[in-house]
Write an enzyme that holds these catalytic residues in place. Structure first.
Site, short mmCIF file in Angstrom:
data_model
loop_
_atom_site.label_atom_id
_atom_site.label_comp_id
_atom_site.label_asym_id
_atom_site.label_seq_id
_atom_site.Cartn_x
_atom_site.Cartn_y
_atom_site.Cartn_z
N ARG A 170 6.96 76.68 9.66
CA ARG A 170 6.92 77.72 10.68
C ARG A 170 6.77 79.13 10.07
NH1 ARG A 170 6.02 73.75 13.26
NH2 ARG A 170 7.21 72.99 15.05
N SER A 219 9.58 75.93 21.76
CA SER A 219 10.83 75.71 21.02
C SER A 219 11.44 77.05 20.63
CB SER A 219 10.56 74.89 19.76
OG SER A 219 10.12 73.59 20.10
N GLU A 301 12.68 80.47 16.13
CA GLU A 301 11.25 80.17 16.04
C GLU A 301 10.47 81.15 16.91
OE1 GLU A 301 8.36 76.38 17.02
OE2 GLU A 301 10.21 76.05 15.91
#
Length: 317
Positions: A170, A219, A301
């Site tokens: 990420r 998310s 995130e």
């Protein structure tokens, strides 16, 4: 352009004091000092080259993984549009404009017998997917990435390879102020019908487990395990963000109009009337309670940008 700190008259749209809430999936956030929507790559390059170096630049995709704080964003927000969403297939290579939606890239590639099916259920655009090394079902952008072209803060064109971006879970090391304009991916061969069927299965699985009809930003927190779901049977849930949130009793936790989804507790949703402060405040509360329960410190995130608004400032008093 009276009062604007710009020496270049763009061909695209430059809007002062533009509210950003309607440009984000969560529908929250204050205004940008300026919102620039370039007409094309040359317009973007000339604008950046002429922009005073002390004016901050924030490239914004489709707002799918973003909280804009209630006080808005200082400087110039750059949002790419139709001039940057072309998709073309060149053998085993897929070249996509940065504004092309991940789902559209997956579908267009599949029609040509090229497998980028992992992108089908990832919200957002390809530029954003590169920036955060988006992934699903055990595959990441880093696994298929060949290069990206970007306009640097000074207006020059850069060609960035995998080593330049330092992909991690990420994360990428995209140089500050750079605006990606297109991306080249290597896509393995596949049967178009089989690829289409796989994407339909992925969509059905997503809709069954995620609050796809709610206002969310995907998310909320990274998986503590440091990798995404593989989507396969036997995939362990022990160090998934949703599981540690659930174990801490936070499924359905709420603050103002913000809620951790009952359907999937790693999805932060706007139930109606939430402010950015509600959403970010609930997220921070969840992080703290998960840490107290399990010793795991969840990492965001969702990107959060901008300045706190008056409500949040009062909360600090």
């Amino acid at each position: 352009m009276d009062g604007a700190p710009f020496r270049y008259e763009p061909r695209g749209r430059l809007t002062p004091g533009r509210p950003l809430a309607d440009l984000t999936w969560l529908r929250v956030g204050g205004p940008a000092d300026w919102l620039f929507q370039p007409a094309d790559e040359a317009d973007l390059a000339a604008f950046l080259a002429a922009l005073p170096p002390d004016v901050a630049v924030f490239p914004m995709g489709v707002g799918s993984n973003l909280i804009v704080r209630d006080g808005g964003v200082r400087g110039v927000v750059i949002r790419l549009g139709r001039g940057f969403n072309a998709i073309r297939i060149e053998g085993d290579r897929v070249v996509a404009g940065a504004a092309a939606l991940d789902a559209h890239v997956a579908r267009k590639a599949a029609e040509a017998g090229r497998d980028l099916t992992f992108l089908r259920t990832i919200p957002g655009s390809i530029g954003g997917a590169v920036r955060m090394n988006a992934g699903c079902y055990g595959t990441y952008i880093a696994d298929v990435f060949l290069s990206a072209r970007a306009i640097a803060r000074g207006g020059e064109t850069l060609v960035l390879g995998p080593d330049d971006l330092g992909f991690a879970y990420r994360h990428s090391d995209l140089p500050g102020g750079c605006v990606i304009v297109d991306v080249t991916l290597r896509a393995p061969a596949g049967d178009p019908a089989a690829l289409a069927a796989r994407m339909e299965e992925q969509l059905a699985r997503r809709d069954a487990t995620q609050p796809t009809k709610d206002r969310s930003a995907g998310s909320t927190f990274r998986n503590p395990a440091g990798f995404s779901s593989t989507g396969r049977d036997g995939d362990s849930d022990d160090l998934k963000a949703w599981k540690v949130i659930d174990d801490a009793g936070l499924r359905g936790a709420a603050r103002g109009g913000a809620e951790m989804s009952e359907k999937h507790p790693n999805f932060l949703v706007n139930r109606g009337g939430a402010t950015a402060a509600d959403l970010e405040g609930l997220g921070e509360e969840v992080r703290e309670k998960v840490f107290q329960h399990s010793g795991i410190r969840l990492e965001w995130e969702i990107m959060r940008v901008g300045e706190a608004g008056p409500e949040k400032e009062r909360d600090k008093d």
